[in-house]
Design an enzyme around this catalytic site. Structure first.
Site, PDB file in Angstrom:
ATOM      1  N   CYS A 182      -7.720 -73.695 -91.701  1.00 27.26           N
ATOM      2  CA  CYS A 182      -7.239 -73.688 -93.088  1.00 27.26           C
ATOM      3  C   CYS A 182      -6.434 -72.417 -93.235  1.00 27.26           C
ATOM      4  O   CYS A 182      -7.010 -71.338 -93.370  1.00 27.26           O
ATOM      5  CB  CYS A 182      -8.397 -73.720 -94.087  1.00 27.26           C
ATOM      6  SG  CYS A 182      -7.833 -73.537 -95.796  1.00 27.26           S
TER       7      CYS A 182
ATOM      8  N   CYS B  93      -6.878 -70.653 -96.888  1.00 30.55           N
ATOM      9  CA  CYS B  93      -8.125 -70.018 -97.333  1.00 30.55           C
ATOM     10  C   CYS B  93      -9.223 -70.293 -96.317  1.00 30.55           C
ATOM     11  O   CYS B  93      -9.160 -69.767 -95.211  1.00 30.55           O
ATOM     12  CB  CYS B  93      -8.510 -70.481 -98.742  1.00 30.55           C
ATOM     13  SG  CYS B  93      -8.444 -72.278 -98.984  1.00 30.55           S
ATOM     14  N   SER B  94     -10.194 -71.116 -96.655  1.00 32.88           N
ATOM     15  CA  SER B  94     -11.331 -71.312 -95.750  1.00 32.88           C
ATOM     16  C   SER B  94     -11.925 -72.702 -95.876  1.00 32.88           C
ATOM     17  O   SER B  94     -13.108 -72.874 -95.691  1.00 32.88           O
ATOM     18  CB  SER B  94     -12.394 -70.260 -96.046  1.00 32.88           C
ATOM     19  OG  SER B  94     -12.793 -70.359 -97.404  1.00 32.88           O
ATOM     20  N   CYS B  95     -11.100 -73.715 -96.198  1.00 34.05           N
ATOM     21  CA  CYS B  95     -11.613 -75.083 -96.312  1.00 34.05           C
ATOM     22  C   CYS B  95     -12.257 -75.491 -94.989  1.00 34.05           C
ATOM     23  O   CYS B  95     -11.694 -75.291 -93.925  1.00 34.05           O
ATOM     24  CB  CYS B  95     -10.481 -76.047 -96.644  1.00 34.05           C
ATOM     25  SG  CYS B  95      -9.698 -75.667 -98.222  1.00 34.05           S
TER      26      CYS B  95
END
Lengths: 192, 92
Positions: free
Chosen positions: A98, A101-103
């Site tokens: 991702c 961000c941090s999906c």
């Protein structure tokens, strides 16, 4: 009052109270969601992978609707983003990142490894994925195409890796035991 | 709706230069040409959701890009596959 200097537990309590007062989410609902999140682990995804290796119908379901396949394994998916499953073959390997961000497919894999959110992983996964993977000892053969899947929006993605050779006759528990977190986002191959 | 195989270009646009915004289209892919792999569904526009504005449902696509073409390095045949909303895609 400067909100940036307020103790985080007070901010959390204020937000929780507002959510409850406005009828958006009760304290019980928040606690339930936290419990589900804490309970999720790579063992859940590994069960799905092992079942897909053994059961062609389940494999087809997993590839067409990851959310339904997770629910069929008893994994709670209600209210969570849809799950997409990326099928590795002899010709194609998938890597999940991702960049924004941090999906991460938390419902089926739990909390992401710490480096998944790092700027270095996010940048290199799209720019130099083969070099990055080689540092894990994951060497993608020249004959194999690499597909880097950037989770930018509404889906969460997991990889269905190839079943290793030398696992003929293994049952689901034994197969699930060799599937690691990294195998299901494509940074490693199942060891076999 | 765009069908699989449709060639598209990601809009070369930088809303962040015009004021506060929330964008789910990575910098490195703006202006790039790719191919629609499949329609993923319809989802509320994240750019509005982030500001608690009414959010229209948008078609979301999995779009494939030639990875070496984006960076000027890499192995031929490797691909980047990215979820992009219809508002960021234009036909080529």
């Amino acid at each position: 009052m400067n909100i940036l200097q307020t103790a985080s537990h007070r901010l959390l309590a204020a937000i929780a109270n507002l959510l409850a007062e406005k009828g958006i989410a009760s304290a019980q609902e928040v606690a339930h969601r936290i419990a589900l999140t804490d309970a999720a682990s790579p063992a859940q995804g590994a069960r799905m992978v092992a079942r897909a290796w053994l059961d062609p119908d389940y494999r087809a379901l997993m590839l067409s609707d990851g959310t339904k396949a997770a629910e069929a394994e008893g994994i709670p998916m209600r209210g969570l983003p849809p799950l997409g499953v990326l099928e590795d073959t002899a010709d194609v390997h998938h890597l999940v990142v991702c960049t924004l961000c941090s999906c991460y497919p938390r419902a089926v894999l739990g909390y992401p490894p710490f480096w998944f959110k790092s700027a270095a992983y996010r940048a290199r996964a799209v720019r130099d994925p083969r070099g990055l993977l080689a540092e894990w000892g994951t060497v993608i053969p020249d004959t194999m195409r690499l597909r880097v899947v950037d989770s930018t929006a509404d889906y969460r993605w997991m990889v269905l890796p190839q079943r290793p050779a030398r696992t003929d006759g293994w049952d689901a528990d034994r197969l699930a035991a060799i599937v690691r977190e990294g195998d299901m986002i494509g940074v490693t191959f199942p060891a076999g | 709706m765009l069908s699989p195989g449709t060639h598209v270009r990601v809009r070369f646009d930088w809303p962040e230069t015009r004021g506060p915004c929330h964008i789910r289209t990575p910098h490195f892919i703006r202006g790039a040409e790719g191919v629609v792999e499949r329609h993923l569904g319809r989802f509320p526009n994240a750019e509005d959701l982030a500001f608690a504005r009414p959010a229209a449902l948008l078609d979301l696509y999995h779009v494939r890009f030639d990875q070496p073409a984006i960076w000027g390095e890499g192995r031929a045949g490797d691909a980047l596959v990215i979820e992009l909303a219809e508002t960021w895609l234009e036909p080529t």
